[in-house]
Design an enzyme around this catalytic site. Structure first.
Site, mmCIF file in Angstrom:
data_model
loop_
_atom_site.group_PDB
_atom_site.id
_atom_site.type_symbol
_atom_site.label_atom_id
_atom_site.label_comp_id
_atom_site.label_asym_id
_atom_site.label_seq_id
_atom_site.Cartn_x
_atom_site.Cartn_y
_atom_site.Cartn_z
ATOM 1 C CB SER A 67 -0.897 0.009 1.239
ATOM 2 O OG SER A 67 -1.439 1.307 1.402
ATOM 3 C CG HIS B 93 -3.987 -1.663 -1.413
ATOM 4 N ND1 HIS B 93 -5.112 -2.410 -1.733
ATOM 5 C CD2 HIS B 93 -4.350 -0.894 -0.360
ATOM 6 C CE1 HIS B 93 -6.093 -2.098 -0.902
ATOM 7 N NE2 HIS B 93 -5.659 -1.178 -0.059
ATOM 8 C CG ASP C 35 -5.209 2.249 1.282
ATOM 9 O OD1 ASP C 35 -6.155 1.455 1.139
ATOM 10 O OD2 ASP C 35 -4.090 1.914 1.702
ATOM 11 C CG MET D 116 -8.355 6.810 3.169
ATOM 12 S SD MET D 116 -7.462 6.742 4.726
ATOM 13 C CE MET D 116 -6.622 5.171 4.574
ATOM 14 C CG HIS E 298 -9.463 -0.056 0.001
ATOM 15 N ND1 HIS E 298 -8.809 -0.298 1.194
ATOM 16 C CD2 HIS E 298 -10.795 -0.129 0.286
ATOM 17 C CE1 HIS E 298 -9.697 -0.502 2.154
ATOM 18 N NE2 HIS E 298 -10.902 -0.397 1.636
ATOM 19 C CG MET F 91 -11.384 2.884 2.725
ATOM 20 S SD MET F 91 -9.786 2.782 3.552
ATOM 21 C CE MET F 91 -8.704 2.987 2.152
ATOM 22 C CG MET G 185 -11.490 -3.145 5.450
ATOM 23 S SD MET G 185 -9.934 -2.680 4.659
ATOM 24 C CE MET G 185 -9.055 -1.870 5.991
ATOM 25 C CG ASP H 62 -6.171 -3.023 3.416
ATOM 26 O OD1 ASP H 62 -5.106 -2.741 3.989
ATOM 27 O OD2 ASP H 62 -6.809 -2.218 2.715
ATOM 28 N N GLY H 63 -4.685 -4.604 6.409
ATOM 29 C CA GLY H 63 -4.551 -3.982 7.731
ATOM 30 C C GLY H 63 -3.773 -4.828 8.722
ATOM 31 N N GLY H 64 -2.642 -4.302 9.160
ATOM 32 C CA GLY H 64 -1.863 -4.991 10.197
ATOM 33 C C GLY H 64 -1.186 -6.270 9.742
ATOM 34 C CB SER I 1 3.376 0.374 8.435
ATOM 35 O OG SER I 1 2.479 -0.572 8.927
HETATM 36 C C1 DX5 Z 1 -6.202 1.114 6.083
HETATM 37 C C2 DX5 Z 1 -5.824 0.978 4.620
HETATM 38 C C3 DX5 Z 1 -4.698 0.058 4.408
HETATM 39 C C4 DX5 Z 1 -3.399 0.513 5.020
HETATM 40 C C5 DX5 Z 1 -2.734 -0.707 5.558
HETATM 41 O O1 DX5 Z 1 -7.329 1.884 6.192
HETATM 42 O O2 DX5 Z 1 -6.914 0.501 3.865
HETATM 43 O O3 DX5 Z 1 -4.520 -0.302 3.048
HETATM 44 O O4 DX5 Z 1 -2.554 1.160 4.112
HETATM 45 O O5 DX5 Z 1 -1.632 -0.308 6.292
HETATM 46 P P1 DX5 Z 1 -0.857 -1.284 7.256
HETATM 47 O O6 DX5 Z 1 -0.346 -2.429 6.419
HETATM 48 O O7 DX5 Z 1 0.234 -0.412 7.797
HETATM 49 O O8 DX5 Z 1 -1.816 -1.747 8.304
HETATM 50 ZN ZN ZN Z 2 -6.577 -0.440 1.722
#
Ligand code: DX5
Ligand code: ZN
Length: 218
Positions: free
Chosen positions: A9, A34, A36, A38, A67, A69, A138, A176-178, A199
C-alpha cells in the site's frame, strides 16, 4: 493453485519519491499496487484522488488495486477507471445497491471488489459472491496505516475460502490492515490470496528483502 499476491500500500510510501518507491516494490516481486482513497468522511483521514492514480499508472506495469474508502463511491467509479484502476473496491457498508455498483465497475472494464469492515459479517455478501472479482476483508478499522491486526478476520477469510471452494467461485480473497512478517503465514493458511501491506513493507529498513521474505512465506 492460485499464485499468492503481495500488494504494497503506497499509503505508507515516501511521497517525495513516489515513482521510485513504486519501482522498488515492483522489482522486488510485488503483484499489485494498493492505493487507498480516503475522503475524510467515510473514514477519518484524507488521502488522494484519481489524479494521483493517473500518475501512479505511468510508474508501473502492475495492476492498480484501488480501495475506495469514500462516501458515495458510485459517483467517482468512472473517474477511477479512466485514471487506470484495474481493480476498484467499494465498501459494502457504504453502497446501497451493491449488485449495481459491482456490475457498473465491470461494465466500465475494471475488476469489481467489495470490502467489509471488521464489524461487517461475511454473510452479508452471500448474494453477490458470484459477481465479485475480489473480496477484501478489512483486518483493521479503515482509515490509517500501522494499526494492529484484528484476529477475528482469520475466521472471515476461512469462511470465504470454504465458500469459494465449495461453490466453485472465482473471487480473490484479500486482506488489508496490520499484515506483517509475523502473522502473514497464519493469514495465508486461512486461505487468503492477496495481502495488502503498508507499514510493514514501506516502514522496513530494506524493502527488497522484506518483500522477498513475504513472498517466501505466502
Ligand atoms: C487502512 C488501509 C490500508 C493501510 C494498511 O485503512 O486501507 O490499506 O494502508 O496499512 P498497514 O499495512 O500499515 O496496516
Ligand atoms: Zn486499503
Amino acid at each position: 493453485m492460485i499464485n499468492k499476491i503481495l500488494a504494497p500500500s503506497i499509503l505508507s510510501a515516501d511521497f517525495r519519491n513516489l515513482e521510485s518507491q513504486i519501482k522498488l516494490v515492483e522489482e522486488a516481486g510485488a503483484g499489485f499496487i494498493h492505493c487507498d482513497i480516503m475522503d475524510g468522511q467515510f473514514v477519518p483521514n484524507l488521502t488522494f484522488g484519481s489524479i494521483i492514480i493517473e500518475a501512479v499508472k505511468k510508474c508501473t506495469n502492475l495492476p492498480l488495486d484501488v480501495h475506495l474508502m469514500i462516501k458515495n463511491p458510485d459517483a467517482l467509479i468512472p473517474d477511477f477507471v479512466k485514471a487506470g484502476a484495474d481493480f476498484i473496491t467499494v465498501h459494502a457498508e457504504e453502497v446501497v445497491h451493491l449488485d449495481r455498483s459491482l456490475n457498473r465497475i465491470k461494465e466500465l472494464g475494471a475488476k469489481a471488489g467489495v470490502a467489509i469492515n471488521p464489524s461487517t459479517p461475511v454473510e452479508s455478501l452471500s448474494e453477490i459472491l458470484d459477481i465479485a472479482d475480489l473480496i477484501l476483508v478489512m483486518s483493521v478499522n479503515p482509515g490509517f496505516g500501522g494499526q494492529k491486526f484484528i484476529p477475528n478476520s482469520l475466521k472471515k477469510i476461512k469462511r470465504l475460502a470454504d465458500w469459494k471452494k465449495g461453490y466453485d467461485l472465482s473471487y480473490l480473497i484479500e486482506v488489508d490492515g496490520g499484515v506483517s512478517l509475523e502473522n502473514v503465514r497464519e493469514i495465508s493458511e486461512a486461505g487468503c490470496e492477496v495481502f495488502v501491506a503498508g507499514s510493514s513493507v514501506y516502514g522496513s529498513k530494506n524493502i527488497n528483502t522484506t518483500i522477498k521474505k513475504f513472498l517466501e512465506i505466502i
